[in-house]
Design an enzyme around this catalytic site. Sequence first.
Site, short mmCIF file in Angstrom:
data_model
loop_
_atom_site.label_atom_id
_atom_site.label_comp_id
_atom_site.label_asym_id
_atom_site.label_seq_id
_atom_site.Cartn_x
_atom_site.Cartn_y
_atom_site.Cartn_z
N CYS A 129 37.27 38.45 29.11
CA CYS A 129 38.66 38.90 29.07
C CYS A 129 38.82 39.94 27.97
O CYS A 129 38.57 39.65 26.80
CB CYS A 129 39.62 37.74 28.80
N THR A 192 37.96 43.26 34.27
CA THR A 192 38.59 44.58 34.18
C THR A 192 37.88 45.49 33.17
O THR A 192 37.25 45.03 32.22
CB THR A 192 40.06 44.44 33.78
N GLY A 264 41.76 40.90 43.83
CA GLY A 264 42.75 40.74 42.77
C GLY A 264 43.96 41.62 42.95
O GLY A 264 44.87 41.32 43.72
#
Lengths: 303, 257
Positions: A129, A192, A264
């Site tokens: 993350c 990401t 997503g």
Amino acid sequence: MADLSVTVAGVTFKNPIIPASGTFGFGREYEDLYPLSLLGGISTKGTTLDPKDGNPPPRIAETPAGMLNSVGLQNPGIDAFIRDALPYLQEQDTVIIANVAGSTVEDCVEIARRLENTKVHMLELNISCPNVKEGGVAFGTSCESAGAITAAVRKATTKPLMVKLSPNVTSITDIAKSVEAAGADAVSLINTLLGMRIDIESKRPILKNNVGGLSGPAVFPVAVRMVWQVANAVSIPVVGMGGVASGKDAIEMMMAGAQAVQVGAAIFHDPFAPVRIIREMNEWLDAHAYSSVSQIIGRVEPW
Amino acid sequence: MSYFQGNDVILHKENLAKNIYRLVIAAPDIAAFAKAGQFVHVTVPGYFLRRPISLCEADSSRGTITLVYEIRGEGTKALARLNEGETLDVMGPLGHGFTLDPGKKVIVVGGGIGVPPLLQAVKFYGANAKAILGFRDASAVILEEDFRRYGAETIVCTDNGTRGQKGFVTDALAGMVTKEKPDYLFACGPKVMLEKVAKIAADQKIECEVSLEERMGCGVGACLVCACRLKRTEEEKEYYGHVCKDGPVFPAKEVVF
Ligand SMILES: Cc1cc2nc3c(=O)[nH]c(=O)nc-3n(C[C@H](O)[C@H](O)[C@H](O)COP(=O)(O)OP(=O)(O)OC[C@H]3O[C@@H](n4cnc5c(N)ncnc54)[C@H](O)[C@@H]3O)c2cc1C
Ligand SMILES: Cc1cc2nc3c(=O)[nH]c(=O)nc-3n(C[C@H](O)[C@H](O)[C@H](O)COP(=O)(O)O)c2cc1C
């Protein structure tokens, strides 16, 4: 109709399409639109040991063909997940992948212990993350720490363990190899890509966190490349994600080597995206006379 | 919560003021379930994220919803290029709206593009509603006649006095509140305005509800990006709620401005 079922680390999915962690909550938000039993599985919102409040808003910025987010792992904590979200999820006839994150190895181990006697089918350990200082990315960017946290969680769980990798590294294959060596049953990628947008009138970043994670169609080619590289570097299954928005994208991701595919940000554009993608994959496989989706996994023919 | 998503036909498009448009859209499912203060999430051709727009009106017998929006950036500019007969991808109705309590008296307070989301509530309360609508100047005034048509005594305020009273809506509100003693205050508009309305409501011990804005992702409470600072009671600690699911309409006393 082709056979869409796939098996990842011993867990059978009725089809390879799984809403990605953080984009589908704990599933309930979409029950008005379609039964969750249509989905191969669900990867739940990243859950930490204690509740987490997340980052200040704005937490989202639009980009060409995608978006940045800086949610910062807002979640109710593992006990609330088990108490409030899991009873509903386990009635939905779909694979439950519990996405977990922590700022310390001990936290992640404790979360795995608390999930041990639940009906969760698989753990997805998020070491990637980008939006919280110790939100795992610290573990995900070095081979030693990625291997160490994987080994510790491995010891704490008998459930299949998937480790979610960060693309914000020099060599994602090295990280993948070290989590494989430490006992991971599968890897998922990509999380990401770190990005930034600035409002040039106010000179302020759009995100209050200044930077955030890029996802959506913009990242698709990067994700396909990384899935292909990792699938060639490890012998455990790879679950691919990043920018998948159509059945053809999912086919491409699987040809690159993904055993299953998570979807997503595309859900924010089209809330029906996961079920549409399943239908489109089916149509493509039929049109190309494949009897099973597993026939295309890793079948890219590189030059 | 019950919501829908589909491609809905634009029946009517109208320019209400500079850069402000009204769209009437055929969306029977949404119209049947919509409540005042809820919003819809629309796709703009060429843009990835949906844009949240409040329901200005929902007419279940006609099967239509009305949206009023202002061009504020790239997406709303592209939205303004859509014409009657074309379709718009609309998802809704979403979120929680205003309290609809038959027989009670309300004053609604709107500022600028915060005015349209209050109209459906006024339709419900009729003559039990009073409206104070604030605009930059005479050229920016919208929907005044619609508020009157649904029975609300309506006061318009402009910053420069070119229409109605000169000054802020909150000045007009202060006088009206003591006279009318309403049961509820509903407000939508710039945050500074909401904060002042909330203060007046707290001082006068009147229930107040405000409609908040925040940048959004999914629109249904799954992605948690549209966070807003809330506090349930004085004793409890602050936390992040979400505009799309917990709001957009919140009890003013729970909002941390
Ligand atoms: C619950 C809710 C109800 C709303 N109702 C109305 C309404 O009835 N009429 C109306 O004119 N406007 C309304 N808005 C504001 C409207 O959503 C924004 O003006 C619009 O999204 C701007 O998009 P853009 O592409 O023109 O701007 P850009 O700045 O180009 O947009 C970039 C991104 O930021 C987001 N964004 C920018 N400004 C805002 C904002 N103020 N609020 C939320 N997101 C923003 C956009 O959605 C987009 O994702 C509402 C907002 C919310 C949250
Ligand atoms: C709003 C948002 C929240 C996310 N939260 C999480 C999370 O909690 N845990 C996690 O492992 N990944 C999280 N992700 C990353 C996604 O699961 C996924 O890896 C990434 O978005 C790439 O896929 P996509 O392009 O299909 O969105 C989040 C992504 C978004 C957009």
